[in-house]
Structure formats: structure tokens, C-alpha cells
Design a protein around this motif. Structure first.
Motif, PDB file in Angstrom:
ATOM      1  N   THR A 137       0.837  -1.208   0.000  1.00 42.18           N
ATOM      2  CA  THR A 137       0.000   0.000   0.000  1.00 42.18           C
ATOM      3  C   THR A 137       0.865   1.249   0.000  1.00 42.18           C
ATOM      4  O   THR A 137       0.557   2.239  -0.680  1.00 42.18           O
ATOM      5  N   LYS A 138       1.961   1.207   0.741  1.00 42.12           N
ATOM      6  CA  LYS A 138       2.859   2.362   0.795  1.00 42.12           C
ATOM      7  C   LYS A 138       3.653   2.506  -0.501  1.00 42.12           C
ATOM      8  O   LYS A 138       3.948   3.624  -0.938  1.00 42.12           O
ATOM      9  N   TYR A 139       3.994   1.368  -1.123  1.00 42.23           N
ATOM     10  CA  TYR A 139       4.759   1.388  -2.374  1.00 42.23           C
ATOM     11  C   TYR A 139       3.953   0.644  -3.442  1.00 42.23           C
ATOM     12  O   TYR A 139       4.251  -0.506  -3.783  1.00 42.23           O
ATOM     13  N   PRO A 140       2.914   1.281  -3.996  1.00 45.32           N
ATOM     14  CA  PRO A 140       1.962   0.589  -4.878  1.00 45.32           C
ATOM     15  C   PRO A 140       2.543   0.103  -6.202  1.00 45.32           C
ATOM     16  O   PRO A 140       1.928  -0.731  -6.865  1.00 45.32           O
ATOM     17  N   SER A 141       3.706   0.593  -6.588  1.00 52.39           N
ATOM     18  CA  SER A 141       4.310   0.122  -7.838  1.00 52.39           C
ATOM     19  C   SER A 141       5.313  -1.011  -7.607  1.00 52.39           C
ATOM     20  O   SER A 141       5.878  -1.551  -8.562  1.00 52.39           O
ATOM     21  N   ALA A 142       5.527  -1.380  -6.356  1.00 54.88           N
ATOM     22  CA  ALA A 142       6.503  -2.425  -6.042  1.00 54.88           C
ATOM     23  C   ALA A 142       5.984  -3.799  -6.465  1.00 54.88           C
ATOM     24  O   ALA A 142       4.785  -4.071  -6.417  1.00 54.88           O
ATOM     25  N   THR A 143       6.901  -4.654  -6.890  1.00 52.76           N
ATOM     26  CA  THR A 143       6.545  -6.030  -7.245  1.00 52.76           C
ATOM     27  C   THR A 143       7.246  -6.993  -6.294  1.00 52.76           C
ATOM     28  O   THR A 143       8.379  -6.754  -5.867  1.00 52.76           O
ATOM     29  N   ILE A 144       6.553  -8.076  -5.985  1.00 49.40           N
ATOM     30  CA  ILE A 144       7.099  -9.086  -5.092  1.00 49.40           C
ATOM     31  C   ILE A 144       7.220 -10.403  -5.845  1.00 49.40           C
ATOM     32  O   ILE A 144       6.301 -10.805  -6.567  1.00 49.40           O
ATOM     33  N   GLY A 145       8.354 -11.051  -5.724  1.00 47.48           N
ATOM     34  CA  GLY A 145       8.585 -12.315  -6.416  1.00 47.48           C
ATOM     35  C   GLY A 145       8.212 -13.496  -5.537  1.00 47.48           C
ATOM     36  O   GLY A 145       8.657 -13.585  -4.393  1.00 47.48           O
ATOM     37  N   ILE A 146       7.377 -14.387  -6.065  1.00 47.99           N
ATOM     38  CA  ILE A 146       7.014 -15.604  -5.341  1.00 47.99           C
ATOM     39  C   ILE A 146       7.083 -16.788  -6.296  1.00 47.99           C
ATOM     40  O   ILE A 146       7.007 -16.626  -7.521  1.00 47.99           O
ATOM     41  N   GLU A 147       7.207 -17.974  -5.733  1.00 48.04           N
ATOM     42  CA  GLU A 147       7.304 -19.187  -6.535  1.00 48.04           C
ATOM     43  C   GLU A 147       5.920 -19.802  -6.716  1.00 48.04           C
ATOM     44  O   GLU A 147       5.192 -20.003  -5.745  1.00 48.04           O
ATOM     45  N   SER A 148       5.566 -20.097  -7.942  1.00 51.58           N
ATOM     46  CA  SER A 148       4.247 -20.658  -8.248  1.00 51.58           C
ATOM     47  C   SER A 148       4.051 -21.985  -7.526  1.00 51.58           C
ATOM     48  O   SER A 148       4.924 -22.855  -7.556  1.00 51.58           O
ATOM     49  N   GLY A 149       2.904 -22.119  -6.881  1.00 50.53           N
ATOM     50  CA  GLY A 149       2.559 -23.371  -6.232  1.00 50.53           C
ATOM     51  C   GLY A 149       3.161 -23.578  -4.865  1.00 50.53           C
ATOM     52  O   GLY A 149       2.815 -24.527  -4.172  1.00 50.53           O
ATOM     53  N   ARG A 150       4.071 -22.713  -4.445  1.00 51.11           N
ATOM     54  CA  ARG A 150       4.731 -22.897  -3.151  1.00 51.11           C
ATOM     55  C   ARG A 150       3.888 -22.307  -2.030  1.00 51.11           C
ATOM     56  O   ARG A 150       3.312 -21.231  -2.172  1.00 51.11           O
ATOM     57  N   SER A 151       3.832 -23.018  -0.910  1.00 52.16           N
ATOM     58  CA  SER A 151       3.200 -22.466   0.287  1.00 52.16           C
ATOM     59  C   SER A 151       4.269 -21.804   1.144  1.00 52.16           C
ATOM     60  O   SER A 151       5.362 -22.347   1.333  1.00 52.16           O
ATOM     61  N   TYR A 152       3.927 -20.644   1.675  1.00 48.11           N
ATOM     62  CA  TYR A 152       4.819 -19.928   2.580  1.00 48.11           C
ATOM     63  C   TYR A 152       4.315 -20.016   4.024  1.00 48.11           C
ATOM     64  O   TYR A 152       4.761 -19.264   4.883  1.00 48.11           O
ATOM     65  N   GLY A 153       3.391 -20.938   4.264  1.00 44.20           N
ATOM     66  CA  GLY A 153       2.766 -21.043   5.576  1.00 44.20           C
ATOM     67  C   GLY A 153       1.419 -20.337   5.557  1.00 44.20           C
ATOM     68  O   GLY A 153       1.170 -19.444   4.739  1.00 44.20           O
ATOM     69  N   ASN A 154       0.539 -20.738   6.448  1.00 41.28           N
ATOM     70  CA  ASN A 154      -0.837 -20.237   6.415  1.00 41.28           C
ATOM     71  C   ASN A 154      -0.930 -18.718   6.480  1.00 41.28           C
ATOM     72  O   ASN A 154      -1.671 -18.088   5.715  1.00 41.28           O
ATOM     73  N   ALA A 155      -0.180 -18.100   7.402  1.00 39.64           N
ATOM     74  CA  ALA A 155      -0.291 -16.651   7.597  1.00 39.64           C
ATOM     75  C   ALA A 155       0.162 -15.885   6.355  1.00 39.64           C
ATOM     76  O   ALA A 155      -0.534 -14.966   5.886  1.00 39.64           O
ATOM     77  N   LEU A 156       1.314 -16.254   5.794  1.00 42.24           N
ATOM     78  CA  LEU A 156       1.812 -15.543   4.613  1.00 42.24           C
ATOM     79  C   LEU A 156       0.980 -15.858   3.376  1.00 42.24           C
ATOM     80  O   LEU A 156       0.776 -14.983   2.526  1.00 42.24           O
ATOM     81  N   ASP A 157       0.505 -17.091   3.256  1.00 42.11           N
ATOM     82  CA  ASP A 157      -0.348 -17.430   2.110  1.00 42.11           C
ATOM     83  C   ASP A 157      -1.596 -16.546   2.082  1.00 42.11           C
ATOM     84  O   ASP A 157      -2.026 -16.083   1.021  1.00 42.11           O
ATOM     85  N   LYS A 158      -2.172 -16.295   3.254  1.00 40.96           N
ATOM     86  CA  LYS A 158      -3.360 -15.432   3.327  1.00 40.96           C
ATOM     87  C   LYS A 158      -3.018 -14.005   2.922  1.00 40.96           C
ATOM     88  O   LYS A 158      -3.778 -13.342   2.203  1.00 40.96           O
ATOM     89  N   GLN A 159      -1.873 -13.513   3.390  1.00 39.66           N
ATOM     90  CA  GLN A 159      -1.469 -12.153   3.020  1.00 39.66           C
ATOM     91  C   GLN A 159      -1.227 -12.042   1.516  1.00 39.66           C
ATOM     92  O   GLN A 159      -1.680 -11.093   0.868  1.00 39.66           O
TER      93      GLN A 159
END
Length: 290
Positions: A137-159
Motif C-alpha cells: 500500500t505504501k509502495y503501490p508500484s513495487a513487485t514481489i517475487g514468489i514461486e508458483s505453487g509454493r506455500s509460505y505457511g498459512n499466515a503468509l499465504d493469506k497475506q
């Protein structure tokens, strides 16, 4: 009759040998070497070598596949297993899980100090990142890299599920760890979530402009499991694995293997977590092994 009897014994022995061979899937190509090389490499490969050494009746064939492919294979009705799986409610619908094979220092968020500086309004009093949503929200043009199909744990997956697709760059493939970190270092993505041990392993050179932060409400250690497709044979494999793990949890070898890979500041906490593992799953085993 003797030749026929000998042939029957030979065929039976061959069947048993084949029945005890399990396909074990990993998404990290380096495991093809690390699983079979002695020495201290990382918590994951070291713990699996230790476990397999204590499973003499199970033969393993290690195969490499992308995370999304592993997800699909574990839904099939043939016996397949995979390492380094995080247990989630969705996966629990179609997989069966071992007890934790290891505890791994948890994910951190990596960022560029000059592009997405972490100001006080983004941090908790403990200097953890409040949330990924607040950062985006603070940096709306920022991109985050994630791996397709990977779980990062319940809390991060929800975020992550609440982040707009325009802010996400997904990467698949058997080299996802290395390629995603390479993209981050080339600043093709602004943010990256990964394990600190993985980041250290695949990062090239030194960049003082890169920072990292732990994420609030995300555990300090992540449990890595073996997950299998839900077949009758898989259930027997998981039982054997769990029995071996119950023997390993209180051992000096299991503890020292973990402590070798974490900073001194985290060793006391990790020792307590491993002790908790033994107590929790020793109690659970009373119903599992009935």
C-alpha cells in the motif's frame, strides 16, 4: 520342486524390494547431490540423510520436479512422496504428512533500502514488518517475487492472496530458488520472500543496499514434512517415518545437526522447539500407532 521353490522365493524377494522403493520428489536440483553427500550442507538435506539412514527398509529414488508438478503428482492415486513440504489446510485434503522432519529458520522479506525503505510506520515495536499488504500500500508500484505453487505457511499465504496480481511476479521451474534470487539481484522484482539460508546460498556478491526483515505473526521456525499421496502404501510409509522421527527427536545427533546451521542467538530457542516436538508427537503417537 526345489528350483520352483527357489524361483518363488526370488520373485517374492524381488516384489518386496520393489514394494519398498519410494519415489521421493524435490523441487531443488541440488538435492540430487546433497542427499547423497556426507558433511554439513543445510538443515533440509542433512535431516533427510539422517532420517533415511534410520529407515533401512525403505529405498528411495529421488526425482526433481517444479513445485506445481509435485502438487499435481501428490494428488494421484499412486504412491508418491515429496520432501520439504509445509502443511496447509488445502494440501491436507489430499495428502498425508509425516511428523516434522526438521525445523527451518523461517522466511524473511528481502528489499532494496533505496527503493522500498522500511519506515517506522511499517514496523512493529519488535521491528518486524507489520504486513505485506501495508508495505505494498505504501509502495503501490513495487513487485514481489514468489514461486508458483509454493506455500509460505498459512499466515503468509493469506497475506499474499490479497496482493493484486500486478504487484506479483510468479516463477515456476525446478530452478525457482536460484532464478528468483537472480531476478531480485538484477532488480527485476523489488521484494522477495525466501529462507535466509537459501538467500545466502544463491546470492552472488555483496550488496549493502539489500535489507531483510522478519514478518509479524509468522513463526520463527517452519516445520518441513514429508508429504505423500493418500494411498494405503503411503500410510504405511508415513508410519515408518514417524516411528524413526520419534527415535531421532531426543537424540544428540538430531539436535546438533540443527544447531550447526543456526546463529548462536537462535540456538536456545531452537533447542526448546525441538524438545517441544518430541513431547507433542510422542503424545500424538499413542493414537497414531494403535
Amino acid at each position: 520342486m526345489k528350483p520352483l521353490f527357489s524361483l518363488c522365493i526370488l520373485l517374492l524377494s524381488s516384489f518386496i524390494s520393489q514394494a519398498q522403493t519410494v519415489t521421493l520428489l524435490s523441487d531443488d536440483p541440488k538435492d540430487l547431490e546433497l542427499f547423497y553427500t556426507t558433511g554439513n550442507h543445510d538443515i533440509a538435506s542433512d535431516s533427510y540423510r539422517l532420517l533415511l539412514k534410520n529407515l533401512p527398509d525403505i529405498k528411495v529414488e529421488l526425482e526433481i520436479a517444479p513445485t506445481a508438478r509435485i502438487d499435481a503428482l501428490l494428488k494421484e492415486d499412486r504412491t508418491m512422496c515429496a520432501v520439504n513440504r509445509i502443511k496447509t489446510p488445502e494440501r491436507d485434503l489430499y495428502n498425508i504428512y509425516s511428523y516434522p522432519v526438521h525445523l527451518y529458520p523461517s522466511h524473511r522479506l528481502y528489499y532494496f533500502k533505496n527503493k522500498t525503505p522500511l519506515t517506522d510506520d511499517l514496523l512493529t515495536e519488535e521491528h518486524d514488518l507489520i504486513s505485506i499488504q501495508k508495505l505494498i500500500t505504501k509502495y503501490p508500484s513495487a513487485t514481489i517475487g514468489i514461486e508458483s505453487g509454493r506455500s509460505y505457511g498459512n499466515a503468509l499465504d493469506k497475506q499474499l492472496s490479497k496482493i493484486k496480481e500486478k504487484n506479483i511476479l510468479r516463477r515456476a521451474g525446478s530452478d525457482a530458488y536460484q532464478s528468483m534470487i537472480a531476478l531480485f539481484q538484477r532488480q527485476r522484482v523489488d521484494l522477495l520472500i525466501t529462507y535466509p539460508t537459501v538467500f545466502k546460498e544463491y546470492t552472488t556478491g555483496q550488496n549493502d543496499n539489500i535489507g531483510s526483515v522478519s514478518i509479524a505473526k509468522h513463526p520463527l521456525f517452519i516445520a518441513g514434512h514429508i508429504a505423500c499421496s493418500n494411498t494405503a502404501y503411503s500410510q504405511e510409509i508415513i508410519k515408518q517415518i514417524n516411528r524413526a522421527l520419534l527415535d531421532l527427536y531426543p537424540s544428540d545427533e538430531y539436535l546438533s545437526m540443527h544447531l550447526h546451521h543456526v546463529p548462536n542467538t537462535e540456538q536456545s530457542l531452537l533447542t526448546r522447539r525441538i524438545s517441544d516436538l518430541f513431547l507433542k508427537y510422542k503424545l500424538l503417537s499413542k493414537s497414531d500407532f494403535k
